[in-house]
Scaffold this motif. Structure first.
Motif, short mmCIF file in Angstrom:
data_model
loop_
_atom_site.label_atom_id
_atom_site.label_comp_id
_atom_site.label_asym_id
_atom_site.label_seq_id
_atom_site.Cartn_x
_atom_site.Cartn_y
_atom_site.Cartn_z
N ASP A 1 0.81 -1.21 0.00
CA ASP A 1 0.00 0.00 0.00
C ASP A 1 0.85 1.27 0.00
OD1 ASP A 1 -2.22 -1.52 0.02
OD2 ASP A 1 -2.34 -1.61 2.22
N MET A 2 2.14 1.09 0.02
CA MET A 2 3.04 2.24 0.08
C MET A 2 3.05 2.98 -1.26
SD MET A 2 5.34 3.68 2.09
CE MET A 2 5.82 2.54 3.36
N ILE A 3 2.95 4.30 -1.24
CA ILE A 3 3.18 5.08 -2.46
C ILE A 3 4.68 5.35 -2.48
CG2 ILE A 3 2.66 7.17 -3.75
CD1 ILE A 3 0.03 7.39 -2.27
N ASP A 4 5.36 4.73 -3.43
CA ASP A 4 6.83 4.75 -3.39
C ASP A 4 7.39 5.87 -4.25
OD1 ASP A 4 9.48 4.25 -3.21
OD2 ASP A 4 9.34 2.10 -3.62
N LEU A 5 7.77 6.97 -3.59
CA LEU A 5 8.41 8.07 -4.31
C LEU A 5 9.93 7.99 -4.16
CD1 LEU A 5 6.05 11.12 -3.59
CD2 LEU A 5 5.98 9.49 -5.46
N GLU B 1 6.82 7.96 5.93
CA GLU B 1 6.78 6.49 5.90
C GLU B 1 5.63 5.97 6.77
OE1 GLU B 1 9.74 4.84 4.44
OE2 GLU B 1 9.00 2.81 4.82
N GLU B 2 5.39 6.66 7.88
CA GLU B 2 4.30 6.26 8.80
C GLU B 2 2.93 6.38 8.14
OE1 GLU B 2 4.80 5.38 12.16
OE2 GLU B 2 6.88 5.26 11.46
N VAL B 3 2.81 7.27 7.15
CA VAL B 3 1.50 7.43 6.51
C VAL B 3 1.50 6.87 5.08
CG1 VAL B 3 0.78 9.41 7.92
CG2 VAL B 3 2.06 9.81 5.80
N GLY B 4 2.45 5.96 4.83
CA GLY B 4 2.40 5.21 3.58
C GLY B 4 2.98 5.92 2.37
N VAL B 5 3.94 6.82 2.59
CA VAL B 5 4.63 7.44 1.45
C VAL B 5 6.13 7.27 1.66
CG1 VAL B 5 5.06 9.55 0.14
CG2 VAL B 5 2.82 9.16 1.16
N ARG B 6 6.77 6.65 0.70
CA ARG B 6 8.23 6.51 0.83
C ARG B 6 8.93 7.62 0.07
NH1 ARG B 6 9.10 1.35 -0.03
NH2 ARG B 6 8.64 1.23 2.18
N LEU B 7 9.85 8.30 0.76
CA LEU B 7 10.58 9.42 0.15
C LEU B 7 12.07 9.15 0.21
CD1 LEU B 7 8.74 12.40 1.91
CD2 LEU B 7 8.39 11.57 -0.42
N ALA B 8 12.79 9.67 -0.75
CA ALA B 8 14.26 9.65 -0.69
C ALA B 8 14.69 11.06 -0.28
CB ALA B 8 14.84 9.28 -2.05
N PRO B 9 15.11 11.25 0.97
CA PRO B 9 15.41 12.61 1.44
C PRO B 9 16.67 13.19 0.78
CG PRO B 9 15.98 11.00 3.12
CD PRO B 9 15.32 10.24 2.00
N GLY B 10 16.78 14.52 0.80
CA GLY B 10 17.88 15.22 0.14
C GLY B 10 19.27 14.67 0.43
N LEU C 1 11.46 14.57 -5.75
CA LEU C 1 10.12 14.01 -5.99
C LEU C 1 10.03 13.54 -7.44
CD1 LEU C 1 8.09 16.72 -4.08
CD2 LEU C 1 8.36 14.34 -3.38
N PRO C 2 9.95 12.23 -7.67
CA PRO C 2 9.79 11.75 -9.04
C PRO C 2 8.33 11.86 -9.48
CG PRO C 2 10.06 9.90 -7.52
CD PRO C 2 10.07 11.14 -6.69
N PHE C 3 8.13 12.05 -10.78
CA PHE C 3 6.75 12.06 -11.29
C PHE C 3 6.53 10.86 -12.21
CE2 PHE C 3 8.56 14.42 -14.88
CZ PHE C 3 9.45 15.30 -14.26
N THR C 4 6.92 9.70 -11.71
CA THR C 4 6.81 8.48 -12.52
C THR C 4 5.56 7.67 -12.17
OG1 THR C 4 8.43 7.62 -10.94
CG2 THR C 4 9.22 8.15 -13.13
#
Ligand SMILES: Cc1ncc(COP(=O)(O)O)c(C=O)c1O
Length: 484
Positions: free
Chosen positions: A112-116, A422-431, A446-449
């Motif tokens: 369910d993770m939105i993987d950014l 991450e706790e709310v289901g969004v994975r980010l790659a921090p700066g 932030l990718p737009f893929t």
């Protein structure tokens, strides 16, 4: 590979761990453990490295040893640390996690993770027909052993033809097919770089390229890109003249992560300066096929190369599909032969079937890539719209191509935000993943893929946790010492 991290190094990586947003809710030891977990999760602290002894870290962080002991205990309990009495403590992966392609740790069951964290598109519909057609072609190859260290001739010809069409005359013997662009980079570094040699890279840059350089023990210097304008010609060329690195690794076409496009005149001056100071240029063209808004892409840097100073790498992952694992090196024919000799000690050759799929996709490239660009334009605009609406304080330069944008945040909060998201289901790659020294906390890639609806949903969730960080007790931010 790093096998041990010293107290001062870990302290530098941890940065402002004690002042992270939301911090007032947790005791010091838990905040420290959380910050170490954050470094592990985003790949800045590798698996299997020995952490400093408790006393050493306590000294480096100027906190009590009891706090470090408690933090290490918590990390052991959460499965992030293994300790053996008298021998030390090593970072490890909790059983419920795995390492993703980005180098990030992710839970096993994160559907369910939105993987950014990943900047790559799903496969185009043309992939299955191309695979079927490739299977039909396969019998032509089955009479031989199937090992082609430089790649099958028809794919090398197709790749060479595409360069020639772009104004860079290229023959098939100047092309070596690899298992993706990352593999191409690794092979080039194996051949070109002695341990400890100097390398210039952009900051920010592509994290897995930085990992490949670290694996070769390169001595890295950086050229900082301006968030809005990219390369500063005088500074970049000045760094080359001053540091005279053995090699420079650059991404001139819709740079990952910033999306910047290097102008033609700088490409020309770059090649001339590199030749004058004896630097080899490795030019990563991963995103060159993805200009948006009708942007005209300047000629490849290799057009200006008269002395085999430029090695160009590229691949099908971004315009087509990462799962194909098809990339290549364009170099002089003798360099290609040397690369092939290096390669047989690594992986012998690329799969024939996948190369045949690539031949079919390249034959259909204009239509497939046009559709990708249209898709990326829609998704980029949806992401920009959501950011303008939900996070209006963030500054974004609209990328004219590629698949990512580089947002300047309203504070040095990137790692804290990634942990909260991450706790709310969004994975980010921090700066900081895109830099070397724990800086870049003010930035987020932030990718737009992903489909527009996912991007809009993700921005909504990020905006909510951004707001929560403030409610957790707004920290009084000090400006970080370095803003890259
Ligand atoms: C600049 C850059 N180089 C190389 C790669 C790796 O690509 P590949 O999948 O072709 O190995 C990526 C993937 O994101 C990238 O952004």
């Amino acid at each position: 590979m790093t096998s041990q991290v010293r107290g001062v190094q870990l302290a530098r990586l941890l940065g402002q761990w004690h002042a992270l947003p939301g911090r007032r809710r947790s005791p010091d030891y838990a905040a420290l453990a959380g910050a170490v977990r954050g470094l592990l999760a985003d790949g800045r602290l590798p698996l299997g490295v020995r952490l400093p002894a408790e006393r050493e870290l306590a000294q480096a962080l100027r906190i009590s040893r009891t706090t470090v002991s408690a933090a290490y205990r918590e990390l052991r309990e959460s499965g992030h640390l293994a300790s053996r009495r008298g021998a030390g403590s090593w970072t490890m992966l909790p059983r419920t996690h795995r390492v993703a392609s980005t180098g990030l740790w992710t839970p096993q069951d994160d559907h369910d993770m939105i993987d950014l964290g990943v900047a790559a598109l799903a496969a185009p519909p043309e992939l299955v027909p191309a695979a079927r057609a490739a299977a039909e072609d396969l019998p032509r190859y089955l009479g031989g052993a199937g090992y082609h260290p430089t790649g099958i001739v028809e794919l090398r010809e197709a790749v060479a033809h595409a360069y020639t069409e772009r104004g860079l005359p290229t023959s098939a013997d100047q092309i070596m097919v690899t298992n993706g662009t990352q593999h191409a980079l690794d092979l080039v570094l194996r051949l070109a770089l002695a341990p400890g040699a100097g390398v210039l890279v952009e900051s920010p840059s592509y994290p897995n390229a930085l990992a490949a350089l670290a694996a070769r023990r390169a001595r890295i210097t950086t050229h900082g890109l301006a968030a809005d304008t990219g390369w500063d010609a005088d500074l970049l060329l000045g760094s080359l003249r001053q540091a005279r690195p053995k090699l420079a690794y650059l991404i001139p076409d819709f740079q990952n992560p910033t999306g910047h496009l290097m102008p033609a005149d700088l490409r020309e001056r770059l090649v001339a300066t590199a030749h004058a100071v004896g630097t080899d240029l490795v030019i990563d063209e991963s995103f060159v096929d993805l200009p948006l808004d009708g942007t005209v892409v300047p000629p490849p840097a290799a057009v200006f190369d008269r002395h085999s100073r430029v090695v160009t790498i590229g691949g099908l992952s971004k315009p087509f599909w990462g799962g194909l694992r098809i990339g290549w090196v364009r170099a002089s024919a003798p360099q290609v032969q040397r690369l092939a000799a290096t390669r047989v000690g690594v992986d012998m050759a690329s799969p024939v079937l996948d190369q045949l799929v690539a031949v079919h996709l390249l034959a259909d490239a204009p239509a497939i890539v046009a559709a990708r660009r249209a898709q990326l334009t829609t998704q980029r605009d949806a992401l920009l719209g959501a950011l303008a609406q939900r996070l209006p304080d963030w500054r974004v330069t609209v990328p004219r191509g590629g698949v990512t944008l580089w947002a300047e945040l309203d504070g040095p909060i990137s790692s804290a935000l990634a942990r909260a998201a991450e706790e709310v289901g969004v994975r980010l790659a921090p700066g900081p993943r895109f830099g070397l020294d724990g800086t870049l906390e003010r930035f987020l890639r932030l990718p737009f893929t992903l489909p527009a609806a996912d991007l809009i949903e993700a921005v909504g969730r990020i905006a909510a946790v951004r707001y929560d960080l403030d409610r957790g007790g707004r920290p009084r931010w000090r400006e970080p010492a370095v803003i890259a």
